[in-house]
Design a protein around this motif. Structure first.
Motif, PDB file in Angstrom:
ATOM      1  N   UNK A 318      48.493  46.780  36.107  1.00 38.91           N
ATOM      2  CA  UNK A 318      47.254  46.608  35.332  1.00 38.91           C
ATOM      3  C   UNK A 318      47.376  45.314  34.513  1.00 38.91           C
ATOM      4  N   UNK A 319      48.537  45.121  33.908  1.00 36.08           N
ATOM      5  CA  UNK A 319      48.741  43.944  33.055  1.00 36.08           C
ATOM      6  C   UNK A 319      48.703  42.653  33.884  1.00 36.08           C
ATOM      7  N   UNK A 320      49.448  42.632  34.985  1.00 41.17           N
ATOM      8  CA  UNK A 320      49.559  41.386  35.768  1.00 41.17           C
ATOM      9  C   UNK A 320      48.309  41.054  36.570  1.00 41.17           C
ATOM     10  N   UNK A 321      47.656  42.069  37.115  1.00 45.30           N
ATOM     11  CA  UNK A 321      46.497  41.796  37.991  1.00 45.30           C
ATOM     12  C   UNK A 321      45.293  41.330  37.172  1.00 45.30           C
ATOM     13  N   UNK A 323      42.827  42.826  36.446  1.00 44.62           N
ATOM     14  CA  UNK A 323      41.584  43.282  37.084  1.00 44.62           C
ATOM     15  C   UNK A 323      40.621  43.922  36.073  1.00 44.62           C
ATOM     16  N   UNK A 324      41.169  44.469  34.991  1.00 50.50           N
ATOM     17  CA  UNK A 324      40.276  45.108  34.021  1.00 50.50           C
ATOM     18  C   UNK A 324      39.503  44.090  33.180  1.00 50.50           C
ATOM     19  N   UNK A 325      39.990  42.847  33.148  1.00 50.48           N
ATOM     20  CA  UNK A 325      39.261  41.809  32.393  1.00 50.48           C
ATOM     21  C   UNK A 325      37.862  41.630  32.980  1.00 50.48           C
ATOM     22  N   UNK A 326      37.833  41.591  34.310  1.00 52.50           N
ATOM     23  CA  UNK A 326      36.553  41.402  35.001  1.00 52.50           C
ATOM     24  C   UNK A 326      35.629  42.593  34.751  1.00 52.50           C
ATOM     25  N   UNK A 327      36.213  43.789  34.814  1.00 55.05           N
ATOM     26  CA  UNK A 327      35.400  44.992  34.598  1.00 55.05           C
ATOM     27  C   UNK A 327      34.837  44.995  33.179  1.00 55.05           C
ATOM     28  N   UNK A 328      35.664  44.589  32.228  1.00 55.92           N
ATOM     29  CA  UNK A 328      35.223  44.575  30.828  1.00 55.92           C
ATOM     30  C   UNK A 328      34.043  43.606  30.642  1.00 55.92           C
ATOM     31  N   UNK A 329      34.122  42.464  31.303  1.00 59.39           N
ATOM     32  CA  UNK A 329      33.020  41.505  31.204  1.00 59.39           C
ATOM     33  C   UNK A 329      31.708  42.149  31.652  1.00 59.39           C
ATOM     34  N   UNK A 330      31.787  42.899  32.752  1.00 59.77           N
ATOM     35  CA  UNK A 330      30.577  43.535  33.290  1.00 59.77           C
ATOM     36  C   UNK A 330      30.104  44.634  32.330  1.00 59.77           C
ATOM     37  N   UNK A 428      47.166  46.864  46.056  1.00 61.11           N
ATOM     38  CA  UNK A 428      45.770  46.423  46.160  1.00 61.11           C
ATOM     39  C   UNK A 428      44.948  47.218  45.155  1.00 61.11           C
ATOM     40  N   UNK A 429      43.886  46.614  44.683  1.00 58.68           N
ATOM     41  CA  UNK A 429      43.050  47.265  43.669  1.00 58.68           C
ATOM     42  C   UNK A 429      41.616  47.326  44.179  1.00 58.68           C
TER      43      UNK A 429
END
Ligand code: 5MY
Ligand code: ATP
Ligand code: ZN
Length: 478
Positions: A318-321, A323-330, A428-429
């Protein structure tokens, strides 16, 4: 299975051909006998999900998502299978494919493809493909899975046998290898919920608590009171979205302790942790031991140490990918909060505002009154962004891992190393459940917001008498 046209010699590459050429509907029909190859995987409020156990290359590595229908007519399910309403067509007018869809199901698919995928990144989203089914197929599925479904989900809804489509999607709990042989693959499903505190100036002063306590934590109090959960979750979405390694570890540990419907783990496609189709209680010692033992296949550590290494694997990913940054933006597209967006909703449907109606005409707060004089285009943008954010606040992500072969440098997947066991994994996420929220749900969102705040305030009032703050109260009743 009846096959026509293209599908006389099916192959996995056909699947990619169809996706590449935007063929979203397979020219085939699933019949009653095909039901034998599908088994229950899980469900949410609106859909039932099955995985494939047969040998057709077309379906290996796929799951099927079937719409449900409410038993009492008041569930979450999309009762109305007509295409978008007039106001929804106005709202989504920039997505031509979405508004010109001939069925609601295709509209849903186009929403994922043309609205959510560009926002979250095509690498992480599979919109899926529709397959026609006979009602006999769906009836057989309904009978077959009923005993595996949680009783409360059975009471609430059943397979919608009138719906003649199902959605076929990549099974994100597996790594594709084109054969029926799977594994070893471990995957985690996280429903992170809303990861930010709203700042909107339209939040009424009496609701200022929303600026310091997440909706998730306040909602827990309402859920507890309504007996939807048996204890408060220790999880706080702000941790997992924080970008801080320490807080991400904390989030994963909390999700592990109180998984509810926010955390599940699958081994080779079968659930090994968390509740199928619904929430689950606090993790007991017995569950913890069984989980430790199930991890043997993928985590090379001694008994008692595997769960910790597994949490390290997920937290590091979660930290390295990021991926949650993008979700948070949305999610943050909701920058008016429901207390602001609701007024724009009434502008769109050209109805008197039920919120402003509560005030004497002369006392409508200036901010709300000003929202009723903005151009229609602005109202449309506010509500559209709110609904997109609602999808992003309700979706889940699936992160799948497989041990990495030594010297595998050409892997298309992400790579993660865990120190505690000195192991390398491919990962993969993918995001799942990116459903379009109906416009009419805006009123429900407004009402639910009030209910959540009331439940939280009442808990505070009861316990404040003892001199505690709401946060302390939450901590003590947890
Ligand atoms: O409102 P929330 O936050 O409770 O979210 C609902 C979810 O509840 P949760 O709190 O995650 O347990 C709810 O999940 P459960 O049924 O509780 O598993 C649904 O995902 C619902 O979406 P829809 O009506 O199926 O489109 C979700 O409704 P939306 O608010 O996303 O429309
Ligand atoms: N593509 C997929 N690959 C693997 N498992 C999946 C996939 N899609 C769904 N699932 C499983 O099926 C379950 C139910 O699916 P989903 O969340 O889409 O249902 P839903 O009814 O839309 O949920 P909600 O209650 O959030 O609206 C998920 O929690 C997940 O475990
Ligand atoms: Zn208003």
């Amino acid at each position: 299975m009846t096959r026509h046209q293209l599908l006389d010699s099916p192959s996995p590459s056909l699947w990619f051909f169809m996706r590449a050429h935007r063929i979203y509907q397979m020219e085939m029909k699933l019949e009653q006998k095909d039901a034998a190859d599908w088994v229950y995987r899980g469900e949410g409020a609106a859909n039932l999900v099955l995985s494939y156990t047969g040998s057709s290359p077309l379906f290996i590595g796929k799951v099927m998502r079937i719409q449900k229908t409410a038993r009492n007519g008041s569930s979450h399910c999309l009762e109305d299978h007509t295409v978008l309403t007039e106001h929804e067509r106005l709202l989504w007018k920039e997505s031509e494919e979405l508004v010109s869809s001939s069925t609601k199901e295709l509209a849903e698919l186009h929403y994922v493809k043309h609205v959510m995928t560009p926002l979250l990144g095509p690498k992480h989203v599979d919109a899926g493909m529709h397959v026609v089914t006979s009602s006999e197929f769906l009836e057989s599925i309904e009978k077959k899975v009923v005993c595996q479904r949680p009783a409360w989900r059975v009471d609430a809804a059943k397979v919608d046998t009138k719906c003649d489509f199902v959605l076929l999607m990549t099974d994100h709990s597996l790594f594709p290898n084109g054969t029926a042989k799977v594994g070893p693959c471990i995957s985690v499903e996280i429903k992170p919920k809303c990861g930010f505190l709203p700042l909107s100036r339209f939040i009424a002063e009496k609701n200022a608590i929303k600026r310091s306590t997440t909706r998730f934590r306040m909602h827990q109090v309402l859920k507890l009171r309504q007996h939807e959960i048996s204890e408060l979750s220790q999880y706080d979405p702000l941790d997992i979205f924080s970008g801080s390694k320490e807080r991400i570890y904390k989030a994963l540990n909390d999700l592990y302790s109180t998984p509810q419907n926010n955390f599940r783990v699958f081994l080779n496609g079968s659930i090994i942790f968390g509740g199928l189709g619904g929430g689950t209680n606090k993790t007991s010692i017995v569950i913890g031991k069984a989980f430790e033992s199930a991890l043997k296949e993928v985590i090379q550590a001694d008994d008692g140490l595997r769960t910790r290494s597994f949490i390290e694997l997920v937290a590091e990913t979660v930290y390295n990918s990021q991926v949650l940054d993008q979700l948070l933006e949305v999610q943050k597209l909701d920058n008016f909060d429901i207390e602001g967006a609701i007024h724009a909703y009434y502008n769109i449907i050209s109805q008197p505002c039920m919120v402003c109606r509560e005030f004497d005409e002369a006392r409508v707060p200036h901010g709300y009154a000003s929202l009723h004089s903005i151009p229609l285009s602005e109202s449309l943008k506010i509500v559209k962004d709110y609904l997109i954010a609602a999808t992003a606040k309700d979706c889940s992500l699936m992160i799948s891992f497989k041990p990495r072969d030594d010297g595998d440098f050409g892997s298309p997947y992400g790579h993660i190393h865990i120190k505690s066991t000195n192991q390398n994994f491919d990962y993969k996420v993918n995001f799942i459940d990116l459903d379009l929220k109906p416009l009419k749900k805006m009123e429900t969102y407004y009402e639910k917001d009030k209910k959540i705040l009331n439940a939280y305030a009442q808990m505070g009032e009861t316990k404040h008498m003892k001199g505690n703050t709401s946060m302390e109260v939450y901590e003590t009743i947890k």
